[in-house]
Design an enzyme around this catalytic site. Sequence first.
Site, PDB file in Angstrom:
ATOM      1  N   LYS A  10       0.836  -1.207   0.000  1.00  0.00           N
ATOM      2  CA  LYS A  10       0.000   0.000   0.000  1.00  0.00           C
ATOM      3  C   LYS A  10       0.867   1.252   0.000  1.00  0.00           C
ATOM      4  O   LYS A  10       0.383   2.335  -0.308  1.00  0.00           O
ATOM      5  CB  LYS A  10      -0.950   0.010   1.202  1.00  0.00           C
ATOM      6  N   TYR A  23       1.470   3.717   7.223  1.00  0.00           N
ATOM      7  CA  TYR A  23       2.831   3.240   6.979  1.00  0.00           C
ATOM      8  C   TYR A  23       3.826   4.388   7.098  1.00  0.00           C
ATOM      9  O   TYR A  23       4.930   4.222   7.638  1.00  0.00           O
ATOM     10  CB  TYR A  23       2.951   2.641   5.578  1.00  0.00           C
TER      11      TYR A  23
END
Length: 389
Positions: free
Chosen positions: A142, A174
């Site tokens: 992602k 992230y």
Amino acid sequence: MSWWWARSLGAQKEFKENGALTSYQSVGLIIGVTGIVGNSLAEILPLPDTPGGPWKVYGVARRPRPAWNTDHPIEYIQCDVASTEDTLAKLSPLTNITHIFYVAWTGSEDCEVNETMFHNVLKAVIPNAPNLRHICIQTGIKHYTGPLDPDGGIQPHDSPFTEDLPRLNAPNFYHNLEDILIEEAAKKKGLTWSVHRPALVFGFSPYSMMNIIGALSVYAVICKHENKPLIYHGAPDNSRDSWNVYADAADADLIAEHQIWAAVDSNAKNEVFNCSNGDVFKWKQMWKILAEQFEVELVGYEDGQKRMSLQERMKGKGPVWDEIVRKHKLLPTKLEDVAQWWFADIVSQSQNLVNGVNKSKENGFLGFRDSKKSFVYWIKKMRAAKIIP
């Protein structure tokens, strides 16, 4: 033959209890030990030949220890790392930790909650573990594609993905984890870090929110139970493409080995690495294997055939799964725990998501997996654990 190469060829050693060790070379803390990669880390780290060992291993998860995880020789700690109080109380006393393997997330894309969880762990461990040497965190592709929502309007990077691609202009926890990791590691002399971005994970955990093999296996089991064909669900607008497109995956054991390599090899310090099996496959090949494993008729992609998502097709199948569990004397599980239909539907809409892994090779990691064999291996693991018949 290196340890990583031997494991890639299936030559790994089994754990044998030889009495309690009085000293350890390394002490690992796995955050998210009941997840798909955490479960693999819990199995591999304590092995007698694992690099950096012998390892003492703590495993942390929010829920009580499940039966399918109890054969791993680790010290299990039930702790909700979203709670600052609980995390400090449970993890601060662990003063002997040398390595953190952070493979947890909340099950949502919420940046603030995921950031808090990671901060809590670091605040509990770093000040109290003087011998802490390395922190691994796991993120994923992602980073290159943006949020899971395929209609989110974010243009993904072209694949194969390489680690030097810039961040996309979209909220992504992230990014938060990476920033926290680098900032906190810089405050402690000698503390190194690594970030691991695996492809689609092939592995085993009934608690994983992204267990593609679990979802597809349960779908096949239900089809067999109801004497129905295994119909490829695809996606309404790109079924042909998703059926034929090349894809890649990362075996959960390989990801664990990748993180262990980064934890003990000086060539991997303070770096970001993609991780995948090193080959590609087409989903039409995997569905053929799936049908063979469960002895059901396969109905693959056909022009003009109406598509139905797995979420729609499996709606209301909870009682059917309960019946299957009783009939085959499986471990008690609920359908929503072992099969994530939404995730299987997203995977079927994915195209051209291939990770480049040259950076890992250039820095010395030569581990790999045959994706088709990996697919079968994890189905057999689920059977052995009495999750599926």
